[in-house]
Design a protein around this motif. Structure first.
Motif, PDB file in Angstrom:
ATOM      1  N   TYR A  43      -8.263   8.838  -7.508  1.00  0.00           N
ATOM      2  CA  TYR A  43      -7.878   7.619  -8.217  1.00  0.00           C
ATOM      3  C   TYR A  43      -8.725   7.451  -9.462  1.00  0.00           C
ATOM      4  CZ  TYR A  43     -11.723   4.593  -6.275  1.00  0.00           C
ATOM      5  OH  TYR A  43     -12.923   4.015  -5.925  1.00  0.00           O
TER       6      TYR A  43
ATOM      7  N   GLY B 264       0.705   9.348  -2.801  1.00  0.00           N
ATOM      8  CA  GLY B 264       1.420   8.087  -2.629  1.00  0.00           C
ATOM      9  C   GLY B 264       0.817   7.224  -1.543  1.00  0.00           C
ATOM     10  N   ALA B 265       0.473   7.843  -0.409  1.00  0.00           N
ATOM     11  CA  ALA B 265      -0.133   7.099   0.697  1.00  0.00           C
ATOM     12  C   ALA B 265      -1.528   6.604   0.326  1.00  0.00           C
ATOM     13  CB  ALA B 265      -0.205   7.981   1.939  1.00  0.00           C
TER      14      ALA B 265
ATOM     15  N   ASP C 111      -2.564   5.883  -2.772  1.00  0.00           N
ATOM     16  CA  ASP C 111      -2.370   4.774  -3.716  1.00  0.00           C
ATOM     17  C   ASP C 111      -2.053   3.478  -2.969  1.00  0.00           C
ATOM     18  OD1 ASP C 111      -2.796   6.488  -5.819  1.00  0.00           O
ATOM     19  OD2 ASP C 111      -0.702   6.555  -6.477  1.00  0.00           O
ATOM     20  N   LYS C 112      -1.223   3.565  -1.953  1.00  0.00           N
ATOM     21  CA  LYS C 112      -0.853   2.362  -1.197  1.00  0.00           C
ATOM     22  C   LYS C 112      -2.070   1.725  -0.549  1.00  0.00           C
ATOM     23  CE  LYS C 112       2.290   0.473   2.263  1.00  0.00           C
ATOM     24  NZ  LYS C 112       1.263  -0.458   2.756  1.00  0.00           N
TER      25      LYS C 112
ATOM     26  N   LEU D 189      -4.155   0.074  -3.398  1.00  0.00           N
ATOM     27  CA  LEU D 189      -3.511  -1.118  -3.948  1.00  0.00           C
ATOM     28  C   LEU D 189      -3.533  -2.275  -2.951  1.00  0.00           C
ATOM     29  CD1 LEU D 189      -0.498   0.600  -5.735  1.00  0.00           C
ATOM     30  CD2 LEU D 189      -2.423  -0.563  -6.853  1.00  0.00           C
ATOM     31  N   ASP D 190      -3.420  -1.966  -1.659  1.00  0.00           N
ATOM     32  CA  ASP D 190      -3.502  -3.017  -0.637  1.00  0.00           C
ATOM     33  C   ASP D 190      -4.859  -3.706  -0.649  1.00  0.00           C
ATOM     34  OD1 ASP D 190      -0.919  -2.566   0.189  1.00  0.00           O
ATOM     35  OD2 ASP D 190      -1.454  -1.423   1.982  1.00  0.00           O
TER      36      ASP D 190
ATOM     37  N   GLN E  76       1.583   0.875 -10.539  1.00  0.00           N
ATOM     38  CA  GLN E  76       2.293  -0.156  -9.789  1.00  0.00           C
ATOM     39  C   GLN E  76       2.585   0.321  -8.375  1.00  0.00           C
ATOM     40  OE1 GLN E  76       2.528  -3.081 -11.074  1.00  0.00           O
ATOM     41  NE2 GLN E  76       1.931  -2.489 -13.154  1.00  0.00           N
ATOM     42  N   PRO E  77       2.667  -0.612  -7.416  1.00  0.00           N
ATOM     43  CA  PRO E  77       3.031  -0.220  -6.051  1.00  0.00           C
ATOM     44  C   PRO E  77       4.411   0.431  -6.021  1.00  0.00           C
ATOM     45  CG  PRO E  77       2.210  -2.484  -6.130  1.00  0.00           C
ATOM     46  CD  PRO E  77       2.411  -2.050  -7.532  1.00  0.00           C
ATOM     47  N   ALA E  78       4.574   1.414  -5.132  1.00  0.00           N
ATOM     48  CA  ALA E  78       5.875   2.053  -4.980  1.00  0.00           C
ATOM     49  C   ALA E  78       6.878   1.044  -4.432  1.00  0.00           C
ATOM     50  CB  ALA E  78       5.755   3.257  -4.050  1.00  0.00           C
TER      51      ALA E  78
END
Length: 298
Positions: free
Chosen positions: A132, A273-274, A276-277, A280-281, A295-297
């Motif tokens: 990240y 992707g996982a 990033d989630k 972001l959470d 941005q969130p997926a």
């Protein structure tokens, strides 16, 4: 940049400087490097990768939210859980405060095999690919006249009370822009079990004791998200010159462990992707390669 509450891990202080300014540690690392270089190239790889990989052994701070804690509540804990699951390994921690001696007592002593957050290029580790990218952030109440500030050169900051982590990169830029006279400093190196400068700064913003504050993105985003009042969190990506306020964060492993690095890079590529989630959470302000918000997926 694992840059405790003041970015720590660095708080980014450790992330940026890796907290490794110890002569004894430097000597030991230099000696190890010389010994390794004396081996044929193929033998180097064999020796460096002779580590038990039957368990994912993570080096971590026991009280360094939002990164890690012993309860497994930090976002690096969650990334480690994802990594262990994908590798089919049991997860195990070696706990040590991210301060003087962290590398020597963890990775360097081979008590564990990975630090979940390390600034790219930070000595003395071998960095994986970044998983990240984030920046120091400017935090102020939503609706205030400073809520659209994007650079510390903004003239509206003159004469305002701004919180800053003492000794952190934004402090240099604040001094350059004549903002230190009214600044409120917050400690960089603290025992996070008993003190949290980031939470104190957020409380001071909410109480009106300061007009704004600057924190390392993952810390500022996390505590702003938990704030009782709505706060604007603005990544400082427009600053010019040094020091940089945008950093790429990697996994840190021992130098020479190239097979391990390759395996971790494959994980990052497959699970971005996982990852990033998770980040972001936790309110981490993620940036892409052009410093645009991720941005969130959908």
């Amino acid at each position: 940049m694992k840059i405790s509450a003041s970015d720590d891990r660095a708080e980014v202080g450790r992330r940026v400087a890796a907290g490794l300014k110890r002569a004894s540690g430097a000597c030991a690392l230099a000696l190890a490097a010389l010994c390794t270089l004396a081996l044929p190239k193929g033998a180097q790889a064999q020796v460096s990768d002779l580590v038990d990989r039957s368990t994912l052994r993570v080096c971590a701070d026991p009280a360094n939210m939002p990164f890690t804690n012993e309860e497994g509540a930090g976002f690096e804990n969650k990334v480690a859980e994802l990594l262990a699951d994908k590798l089919g390994l049991t997860l195990d921690y070696t706990w040590f405060p991210q301060a003087t001696g962290f590398y020597r007592m963890t990775l360097g002593a081979k008590r564990c095999d990975i630090v979940m957050g390390y600034v790219a290029g930070g000595d003395p580790v071998l960095n994986t690919n970044p998983y990240y990218r984030s920046a120091w952030v400017f935090i102020t109440p939503k609706g205030s006249d400073l809520a659209d500030v994007t650079t510390l050169e903004d003239p509206r900051l003159k004469g305002r009370h701004i919180g800053v982590v003492a000794g952190s990169p934004p402090g240099d830029l604040m001094a350059r822009n004549g903002l230190m006279g009214m600044a409120r400093p917050y400690a960089l190196m603290v025992d996070r079990r008993f003190e949290s400068p980031a939470e104190a700064m957020i409380a001071d913003i909410n109480d009106g004791a300061i007009d704004a504050g600057i924190l390392w993105g993952p810390i500022g985003g996390y505590y702003a998200k938990k704030s009782e009042k709505p706060l604007a969190v603005i990544p400082l990506v427009k600053e010019k010159g040094d020091p940089a306020l945008v950093y790429r964060i990697t996994f840190g492993i021992r130098p020479g462990e190239l097979n391990w690095k390759h395996q971790l890079n494959q994980f990052i590529a497959a699970e971005q992707g996982a990852i990033d989630k998770i980040l972001l959470d936790y309110g981490v302000p993620l940036l892409d390669a052009q410093n645009r918000p991720v941005q969130p997926a959908p």
